[in-house]
Design a protein around this motif. Structure first.
Motif, PDB file in Angstrom:
ATOM      1  N   THR A 125       0.971  -1.063   0.053  1.00 35.11           N
ATOM      2  CA  THR A 125      -0.130  -0.102   0.051  1.00 35.11           C
ATOM      3  C   THR A 125       0.633   1.414  -0.091  1.00 35.11           C
ATOM      4  O   THR A 125       0.461   2.314  -0.836  1.00 35.11           O
ATOM      5  CB  THR A 125      -0.915  -0.060   0.984  1.00 35.11           C
ATOM      6  OG1 THR A 125      -1.754  -1.267   1.303  1.00 35.11           O
ATOM      7  CG2 THR A 125      -1.941   1.228   1.163  1.00 35.11           C
ATOM      8  N   GLU A 126       1.935   1.050   0.661  1.00 36.09           N
ATOM      9  CA  GLU A 126       2.636   2.418   0.844  1.00 36.09           C
ATOM     10  C   GLU A 126       3.534   2.711  -0.432  1.00 36.09           C
ATOM     11  O   GLU A 126       3.568   3.862  -0.906  1.00 36.09           O
ATOM     12  CB  GLU A 126       3.912   2.312   1.971  1.00 36.09           C
ATOM     13  CG  GLU A 126       3.093   2.426   3.264  1.00 36.09           C
ATOM     14  CD  GLU A 126       4.050   1.807   4.672  1.00 36.09           C
ATOM     15  OE1 GLU A 126       5.478   1.562   4.124  1.00 36.09           O
ATOM     16  OE2 GLU A 126       3.745   1.987   5.615  1.00 36.09           O
ATOM     17  N   GLU A 127       3.954   1.689  -1.044  1.00 37.09           N
ATOM     18  CA  GLU A 127       4.650   1.895  -2.366  1.00 37.09           C
ATOM     19  C   GLU A 127       3.888   2.437  -3.449  1.00 37.09           C
ATOM     20  O   GLU A 127       3.958   3.200  -4.267  1.00 37.09           O
ATOM     21  CB  GLU A 127       5.264   0.590  -2.625  1.00 37.09           C
ATOM     22  CG  GLU A 127       6.293   0.140  -1.952  1.00 37.09           C
ATOM     23  CD  GLU A 127       6.831  -1.374  -2.663  1.00 37.09           C
ATOM     24  OE1 GLU A 127       6.213  -2.302  -2.549  1.00 37.09           O
ATOM     25  OE2 GLU A 127       7.904  -1.397  -2.701  1.00 37.09           O
ATOM     26  N   ARG A 128       2.554   1.907  -3.488  1.00 34.88           N
ATOM     27  CA  ARG A 128       1.661   2.384  -4.307  1.00 34.88           C
ATOM     28  C   ARG A 128       1.115   3.872  -4.209  1.00 34.88           C
ATOM     29  O   ARG A 128       1.065   4.615  -5.076  1.00 34.88           O
ATOM     30  CB  ARG A 128       0.114   1.609  -4.378  1.00 34.88           C
ATOM     31  CG  ARG A 128       0.248   0.051  -5.021  1.00 34.88           C
ATOM     32  CD  ARG A 128      -1.138  -0.351  -5.254  1.00 34.88           C
ATOM     33  NE  ARG A 128      -1.788  -0.677  -4.147  1.00 34.88           N
ATOM     34  CZ  ARG A 128      -1.683  -1.884  -3.334  1.00 34.88           C
ATOM     35  NH1 ARG A 128      -0.887  -2.834  -3.918  1.00 34.88           N
ATOM     36  NH2 ARG A 128      -2.127  -2.166  -2.303  1.00 34.88           N
ATOM     37  N   LEU A 129       1.175   4.278  -2.938  1.00 36.49           N
ATOM     38  CA  LEU A 129       0.981   5.491  -2.453  1.00 36.49           C
ATOM     39  C   LEU A 129       2.066   6.570  -3.005  1.00 36.49           C
ATOM     40  O   LEU A 129       1.556   7.656  -3.693  1.00 36.49           O
ATOM     41  CB  LEU A 129       0.662   5.765  -1.108  1.00 36.49           C
ATOM     42  CG  LEU A 129       0.470   7.259  -0.535  1.00 36.49           C
ATOM     43  CD1 LEU A 129      -0.648   7.796  -0.937  1.00 36.49           C
ATOM     44  CD2 LEU A 129       0.926   7.258   0.975  1.00 36.49           C
TER      45      LEU A 129
ATOM     46  N   LEU B 164      12.320   7.894  -1.460  1.00 33.14           N
ATOM     47  CA  LEU B 164      11.809   6.860  -0.617  1.00 33.14           C
ATOM     48  C   LEU B 164      11.229   5.847  -1.273  1.00 33.14           C
ATOM     49  O   LEU B 164      11.273   4.740  -0.865  1.00 33.14           O
ATOM     50  CB  LEU B 164      10.809   7.681   0.261  1.00 33.14           C
ATOM     51  CG  LEU B 164      10.095   7.103   1.359  1.00 33.14           C
ATOM     52  CD1 LEU B 164      11.027   6.735   2.478  1.00 33.14           C
ATOM     53  CD2 LEU B 164       9.065   8.137   2.116  1.00 33.14           C
ATOM     54  N   ASP B 165      10.616   5.938  -2.521  1.00 36.32           N
ATOM     55  CA  ASP B 165      10.041   4.885  -3.369  1.00 36.32           C
ATOM     56  C   ASP B 165      11.097   4.007  -3.876  1.00 36.32           C
ATOM     57  O   ASP B 165      10.807   2.723  -3.864  1.00 36.32           O
ATOM     58  CB  ASP B 165       9.210   5.780  -4.464  1.00 36.32           C
ATOM     59  CG  ASP B 165       8.563   4.644  -5.463  1.00 36.32           C
ATOM     60  OD1 ASP B 165       8.109   3.545  -4.798  1.00 36.32           O
ATOM     61  OD2 ASP B 165       8.502   4.639  -6.652  1.00 36.32           O
TER      62      ASP B 165
ATOM     63  N   LYS C 184       2.479  10.326   7.781  1.00 35.21           N
ATOM     64  CA  LYS C 184       2.292   9.394   6.973  1.00 35.21           C
ATOM     65  C   LYS C 184       3.771   9.200   6.410  1.00 35.21           C
ATOM     66  O   LYS C 184       4.193   8.025   6.219  1.00 35.21           O
ATOM     67  CB  LYS C 184       1.476   9.524   5.738  1.00 35.21           C
ATOM     68  CG  LYS C 184       1.242   8.361   4.898  1.00 35.21           C
ATOM     69  CD  LYS C 184       0.524   7.209   5.557  1.00 35.21           C
ATOM     70  CE  LYS C 184       0.413   6.132   4.681  1.00 35.21           C
ATOM     71  NZ  LYS C 184       0.078   4.766   5.424  1.00 35.21           N
ATOM     72  N   ILE C 185       4.705  10.228   6.005  1.00 41.19           N
ATOM     73  CA  ILE C 185       5.804  10.111   5.434  1.00 41.19           C
ATOM     74  C   ILE C 185       6.876   9.693   6.448  1.00 41.19           C
ATOM     75  O   ILE C 185       7.641   8.686   5.958  1.00 41.19           O
ATOM     76  CB  ILE C 185       6.244  11.432   4.781  1.00 41.19           C
ATOM     77  CG1 ILE C 185       5.508  11.981   3.575  1.00 41.19           C
ATOM     78  CG2 ILE C 185       7.936  11.357   4.563  1.00 41.19           C
ATOM     79  CD1 ILE C 185       5.399  11.112   2.434  1.00 41.19           C
ATOM     80  N   LYS C 186       6.703   9.789   7.729  1.00 41.60           N
ATOM     81  CA  LYS C 186       7.603   9.387   8.858  1.00 41.60           C
ATOM     82  C   LYS C 186       7.218   7.912   8.999  1.00 41.60           C
ATOM     83  O   LYS C 186       8.184   7.197   9.303  1.00 41.60           O
ATOM     84  CB  LYS C 186       7.201  10.167  10.164  1.00 41.60           C
ATOM     85  CG  LYS C 186       7.786  11.571  10.129  1.00 41.60           C
ATOM     86  CD  LYS C 186       7.534  12.283  11.395  1.00 41.60           C
ATOM     87  CE  LYS C 186       7.930  13.523  11.602  1.00 41.60           C
ATOM     88  NZ  LYS C 186       7.548  14.392  12.816  1.00 41.60           N
TER      89      LYS C 186
END
Length: 455
Positions: A3-7, A40-41, A120-122
């Motif tokens: 989910t985080e990678e898709r975001l 980050l990605d 969210k980024i943290k």
């Protein structure tokens, strides 16, 4: 893909897909946001690189817009030129219709980008790098943004802030499209939406407009004692705003009577109807053609304001002013009007020699002396309307003082007020609206100072 990678990937795609609102994609804050998300990605950098990018973005955002990415992007939509605003400015309805569907989608993308928050980024940083408790605490202590997503605009006193508040509260920004188009029609975009007043600067022969961040906030209600003069200026200004025939105005009279303040108050009263002020110094009158070319296709209406207008003998700017009022080869467009102030009824300084026709020792020149004098005196007649602001007599001066005291809600015994006002005008600058205001400023300070002492 988690989910985080898709975001992260979707956010990058949304930023890069912006075309109508390309100015947002190219904005420095958004570039730093993209750089942080991209690193980050990809997870191809060490934690220090991520933290550098995080802080670069947070610093850039907070330097420009407190702690709200959402408000920052709303400001960009309202006050930065973009493809849509340029089409609206050129009244190109065919192209506006063509880009509407894409613009609508891009607005929703911008809304989603605007809601990215530091928490969210943290979380993604901590999860991506498997940080321990102490390391996580360090990440948690870093600068935050977008943490209070419900906090709208505090100052909604102007139409522009009210409009921003409407966007802020919308769940879907594609609903904002028609509102945005109407806003661009009324206010334009870029600096003409951001500022209500400008000064024309000429540096190294390159003229340009400079927006005034904090223009004089004077209002018409604060200008007491010259209501009939104000009424005439207001009527002319409203005709101008409605697109009807209107006149250039010369505001003539004694110093301190509120001539300049009246023009500034007119702008504050009617800027929400698209009225803007360009202050032009006498020595820059030669740049008037440049100003025409810059403003003639703008949707706003412009008062070209020339303050304290008076000419010396044989001054070049006299001829420039005459040409402007008469209309040169390049006519003044319908969205521009000239308001000037002066302390001299005929605008040109005269000498006793001028009045006697003794300006030259050459007898042939003297034949035309009277014509020359009449030419000088005729410049003020080229303004369609001349309005006089004369120094008040004592009764009118006290009436202005009393009106100002009442408008500020001050409680002052009348006998004391009038006695002190008479002293003030004798000791300082004589009787004028400016002197009355200075006196009431003093009275208000005295009242506040006495109250503090009593406490």
């Amino acid at each position: 893909m988690g989910t985080e990678e898709r975001l992260l990937k979707k956010t990058k795609m949304k930023i890069k897909s912006l075309c109508i609102f390309n100015s947002i994609r190219e904005d420095e804050v958004i570039k730093k946001l993209y750089r942080m998300i991209d690193i980050l990605d990809n997870k191809d950098k060490d934690i220090e690189a991520i933290l550098d990018c995080y802080n670069d973005f947070a610093y850039e955002l907070i330097s420009n817009s407190s702690d709200s990415l959402k408000k920052y992007l709303i400001d960009k939509l309202v006050s930065e030129d973009n493809l849509l605003s340029k089409m609206v400015e050129k009244r190109n309805t065919e192209k506006i219709s063509y880009v509407k569907e894409v613009a609508s989608k891009e607005l929703d993308y911008i809304k989603e980008i605007s809601e990215i928050n530091s928490r969210k980024i943290k979380e993604i940083i901590i999860d991506s790098y498997n940080l321990d408790e102490e390391e996580s605490l360090i990440i948690g202590s870093m600068m935050e943004w977008n943490m209070n997503m419900e906090a709208g605009y505090k100052n909604t006193y102007s139409d522009i802030y009210k409009f921003k508040e409407k966007i802020f509260k919308k769940k879907c920004w594609n609903d904002v499209l028609e509102m945005l188009i109407d806003f661009y029609k009324s206010y334009g975009c870029g600096e003409f939406a951001k500022y209500r007043a400008f000064v024309w600067e000429n540096c190294d022969k390159e003229g340009k407009l400079k927006g005034i961040d904090k223009p004089d906030p004077i209002t018409l209600s604060e200008l007491i004692g010259y209501e009939s003069q104000q009424d005439e200026i207001i009527k002319n200004t409203l005709r101008f705003l409605k697109g009807y025939s209107a006149n250039n105005i010369l505001l003539y009279g004694d110093r301190g009577t509120g001539k300049s303040s009246t023009v500034k108050a007119i702008i504050n009263e009617y800027y929400s109807m698209g009225l803007r002020l360009i202050e032009l110094k006498k020595e820059n009158l030669k740049d008037f053609t440049k100003i025409i070319r810059l403003l003639k296709n703008k949707p706003q209406k412009f008062i070209i304001f020339i303050d304290d207008l008076v000419f010396e003998e044989n001054e070049d700017s006299y001829s420039a002013m005459k040409t402007i009022l008469d209309g040169g080869v390049e006519n003044r467009p319908d969205n521009m009007i000239i308001y000037a102030t002066t302390n001299r009824r005929h605008l040109v300084k005269e000498t006793f020699a001028d009045r006697a026709g003794l300006g030259s020792s050459n007898s042939s020149d003297e034949i035309y002396a009277n014509d020359t004098i009449q030419e000088k005196l005729s410049l003020s007649d080229r303004f369609g309307i001349t309005i006089s602001f004369m120094a008040p007599d004592q009764n009118k001066f006290l009436e202005i003082v009393q009106g100002l005291v009442k408008s500020r809600g001050l409680e002052v015994e009348e006998e004391y007020l009038f006695r002190e006002a008479k002293k003030w005008e004798l000791w300082y600058n004589g009787r004028s609206a400016r002197t009355a205001k200075q006196f009431v400023d003093w009275i208000e300070g005295e009242i506040l100072d006495n109250k503090k002492d009593e406490e």
